[in-house]
Design a protein around this motif. Structure first.
Motif, PDB file in Angstrom:
ATOM      1  N   TRP B   5      -9.950   8.461  55.609  1.00  0.00           N
ATOM      2  CA  TRP B   5      -8.881   7.512  55.935  1.00  0.00           C
ATOM      3  C   TRP B   5      -9.429   6.112  56.141  1.00  0.00           C
ATOM      4  N   ALA B  33      -6.940   7.942  51.953  1.00  0.00           N
ATOM      5  CA  ALA B  33      -5.607   7.624  52.443  1.00  0.00           C
ATOM      6  C   ALA B  33      -5.717   6.357  53.280  1.00  0.00           C
ATOM      7  N   ILE B  35      -3.761   3.844  56.309  1.00  0.00           N
ATOM      8  CA  ILE B  35      -2.745   3.745  57.349  1.00  0.00           C
ATOM      9  C   ILE B  35      -2.451   2.271  57.555  1.00  0.00           C
ATOM     10  N   ALA B  53      -6.112   4.400  47.395  1.00  0.00           N
ATOM     11  CA  ALA B  53      -5.412   5.245  48.369  1.00  0.00           C
ATOM     12  C   ALA B  53      -4.453   6.173  47.629  1.00  0.00           C
ATOM     13  N   PRO B  85      -8.343  14.552  59.170  1.00  0.00           N
ATOM     14  CA  PRO B  85      -9.252  13.931  58.199  1.00  0.00           C
ATOM     15  C   PRO B  85     -10.707  14.145  58.645  1.00  0.00           C
ATOM     16  N   VAL B  88     -12.787   8.524  59.335  1.00  0.00           N
ATOM     17  CA  VAL B  88     -11.834   7.413  59.416  1.00  0.00           C
ATOM     18  C   VAL B  88     -12.655   6.132  59.459  1.00  0.00           C
TER      19      VAL B  88
END
Ligand SMILES: Cc1cc2nc3c(=O)[nH]c(=O)nc-3n(C[C@H](O)[C@H](O)[C@H](O)COP(=O)(O)OP(=O)(O)OC[C@H]3O[C@@H](n4cnc5c(N)ncnc54)[C@H](O)[C@@H]3O)c2cc1C
Ligand SMILES: Nc1ncnc2c1ncn2[C@@H]1O[C@H](COP(=O)(O)O)[C@@H](O)[C@H]1O
Lengths: 258, 323
Positions: B5, B33, B35, B53, B85, B88
């Protein structure tokens, strides 16, 4: 107004740092240890607050027994008393262990503000203050280049990439200060004399109820390798005999930037 | 594949440059991914997708913009618990640092700061961080279960769009953001305007140190910068002296820059300064001290007086541009 200032003792930043090839940790032996210059600004900020408004400054540090010298320096600047968290089990701790130890050591004490440096000069991770705020459930006012406290609130000018934000939080809160916030005072002889008689309480891990939850027993990470970085090679150095500017301009032209 | 992430800081729906760098790294390490939080965040989804992403989590509550760290930490902690995940990554920015640090305390997982690289090692991660002004590279491995949190320095990775990126799967979150507990709230934002390109984006940087002697001498740097289309930077000595605001500072406790050309004027080249600029493609230094450490990394060094050379240089540049 009770202010708690977190201070760290570090190897003199003006001496080149060394890593122990075995432990891959900073060598502390044979190096002068000093109060982190960044934390002097934290102590200064605390002192300025209690000079405006009555109260006390307590300095707290986690470190080896020698770290008491850093606390004494803060006391000589004018802080009222000190707490040293020291325990062989805390040797080579992670930032999170420091945060846990400090959180545990100040449990039950009343304070309005906790002041830290934005990052330590030796480790420079800048993680501890936010971790401490999280463990205590307090708001964090970070990267303060100006701090004002009134009516139960702290307001800071918070450094940003292209200016600053004005940020407010209710007390108690954690604040991290940048070097630009103030000019730290130099301890006067009288302060140095008085510091000798000020109280410094020493506590260990079991005193604060953290056995096994901080230090060696709770390491989150391990340094496995340390290698010298590739250095940049020096190019040509010429002495200016009136042609210096021309040389630079030719160079820029050759780079096609003009 | 590992779930990697990226905390995608956006400003009015535009990802900060560091976010695209982080995504470039993330997609090489696993399923990436992003955020993205705050008003306008949904506008960033397409760009985040272009940089790799596969999934973008969006929450547009204004609290993410107006309250420091805590709303983002609350949301990330919930999401991490649900989606688990493996890694991060955050930019080593003001916001990134606060969010990652708080999150590490909340989750009790490893946080590794100041990183310039992450690689896979033995089914886990190995993180490289420079120490002592970049003279030493230290590799750290996490020892905790749960996601490893890493703060990566801006400009450590070159941002490149992914070759074959499809549109990302966008998940719009609407769960309530709690702001009832005591928080740090932004009341007002002030920008210190600088003309010309931003330091982080500039192709050429003209940077001044204490050797300029006085704040008013920065005028000649502004002039030179205007001729070159350059941004103006400064050493910490200059910022500490109050000659320039902190936003100009380059180095360990300032910005990291990677221009094509870095021109250091009256800067000694202390390690804490060079760590922020030695990634420049070409370095030019003018300093009156032949022993100044900056000459050890300069491609072209001129031993001389900036007060004499810089005005001449402005003329030289003008005349070459005229041709
Ligand atoms: C924890 C920590 C973090 C730091 N972070 C940073 C950081 O992020 N960025 C940073 O820059 N510094 C940082 N520093 C400070 C750094 O160590 C140096 O003190 C600083 O970079 C020096 O700035 P300077 O080169 O402008 O000044 P000086 O070191 O004073 O150098 C001035 C130079 O100008 C030259 N000079 C003087 N007159 C002339 C003239 N007329 N013509 C030409 N040359 C002349 C001199 O020969 C000298 O080399 C940090 C320090 C610490 C301890
Ligand atoms: N061992 C320690 N004891 C007390 N305070 C600390 C300690 N380590 C860090 N701090 C505080 O946290 C700030 C940031 O440090 P760091 O997270 O190590 O970069 C420092 O400026 C101190 O105020």
């Amino acid at each position: 107004m009770n202010v708690l200032v977190c201070v760290k003792q570090i190897p003199d930043p003006n001496a080149p740092g060394k890593l122990d090839p075995q432990t891959k940790r900073l060598v502390r032996e044979g190096v002068d240890l000093v109060l982190d210059p960044g934390d002097e600004h934290g102590v200064e900020a605390g002192l300025q607050l209690i000079e405006k408004d009555a109260g006390e400054v307590t300095v707290i540090s986690m470190g080896p027994p020698k770290a008491v010298d850093a606390i004494r320096r803060a006391l000589a600047m004018g802080a009222n008393r000190g707490i040293l968290i020291t325990d062989p089990a805390l040797e080579n701790s992670d930032a999170i262990s420091t945060a846990r130890a400090i959180a545990a050591a100040i449990k039950g004490q009343s304070y309005d503000l906790i002041i830290c440096g934005t990052e330590s000069t030796d480790g420079s991770s800048g993680a501890m203050p936010a971790q401490l705020a999280e463990l205590l459930g307090l708001p964090l006012l970070s990267f303060a280049k100006k701090l004002e406290v009134s009516q139960g609130k702290a307001v800071i000018d918070r450094q940003t990439d292209d200016g600053y934000d004005v940020v407010e939080a209710p007390l108690p809160a954690v604040v991290t200060v940048t070097g630009g916030i103030n000019e730290a005072r130099y301890p006067a002889l009288r302060g140095i004399m008085q510091a000798k008689n000020k109280e410094v309480r020493q506590v260990g891990l079991s005193d604060v109820g953290l056995d096994g939850q901080a230090g060696k027993a709770a390491l989150t990470q391990e340094v496995v390798d340390a290698t010298p970085a590739e250095a940049r090679k020096a190019g040509e150095v010429v002495e200016d005999k009136g042609e210096g500017a021309k040389r630079v301009a030719d160079f820029l032209k050759a780079l096609k930037v003009i | 594949m590992a779930g990697v992430w990226v905390f995608a800081e956006t400003v009015d729906g535009v990802p900060k440059p560091v976010v695209l760098e982080l995504l470039t790294k993330a997609r090489a390490l696993g399923d990436a991914a992003a955020i993205a939080l705050g008003p306008g965040a949904s506008k960033s989804a397409a760009t985040l997708g272009q940089y790799g992403a596969q999934k973008v989590y969006i929450h547009e509550d204004p609290a993410f913009r107006d309250v420091l760290a805590t709303p983002a930490v609350d949301l990330l902690a919930r999401l991490v618990e649900k989606e688990q995940p493996d890694l991060v990554i955050f930019g080593m920015t003001y916001e990134g640092r606060d969010v990652a640090s708080r999150l590490s305390a909340r989750l009790g997982t490893a946080l590794i700061a100041n990183a310039t690289d992450v690689t896979k090692r033995d089914g886990g991660w190995a993180i490289v961080s420079p120490m002592f002004g970049g003279s030493l590279l230290v590799t750290t491995v996490p020892k905790t279960k749960g996601p490893t949190l890493v703060l990566i320095r801006p400009k450590a990775v070159a941002a490149e769009p992914a070759g074959s990126a499809g549109a990302p799967d966008v998940q719009t979150l609407t769960d309530p953001v709690q702001t009832s507990k005591p928080v740090a709230r932004v009341l007002r934002r002030e920008t210190e305007k600088a003309s010309g390109p931003k330091l982080e984006d500039a192709t050429i940087i003209v940077s001044g140190g204490r050797g300029l002697g006085a704040p008013e001498n920065f005028k000649m740097l502004d002039e030179l910068a205007a001729e070159l289309g350059a941004a103006v930077g400064a050493s910490r000595a200059v910022v500490d002296a109050g000659w320039k605001p902190y936003s100009f500072q380059i180095g360990q406790t300032g910005k990291t820059v990677k221009p094509t050309v870095y021109i250091a004027l009256g800067i000694s080249g202390a390690m804490q300064h060079t760590v922020g600029m030695k990634g420049a493609r070409t370095i030019i230094a003018i300093n009156k001290d032949p022993e100044a450490p900056i000459f050890k990394l300069a491609d072209l060094g001129v031993v001389g007086d900036v007060h004499k050379i810089v005005p001449q240089l402005i003329q030289e540049v003008r005349s070459r541009k005229g041709k």
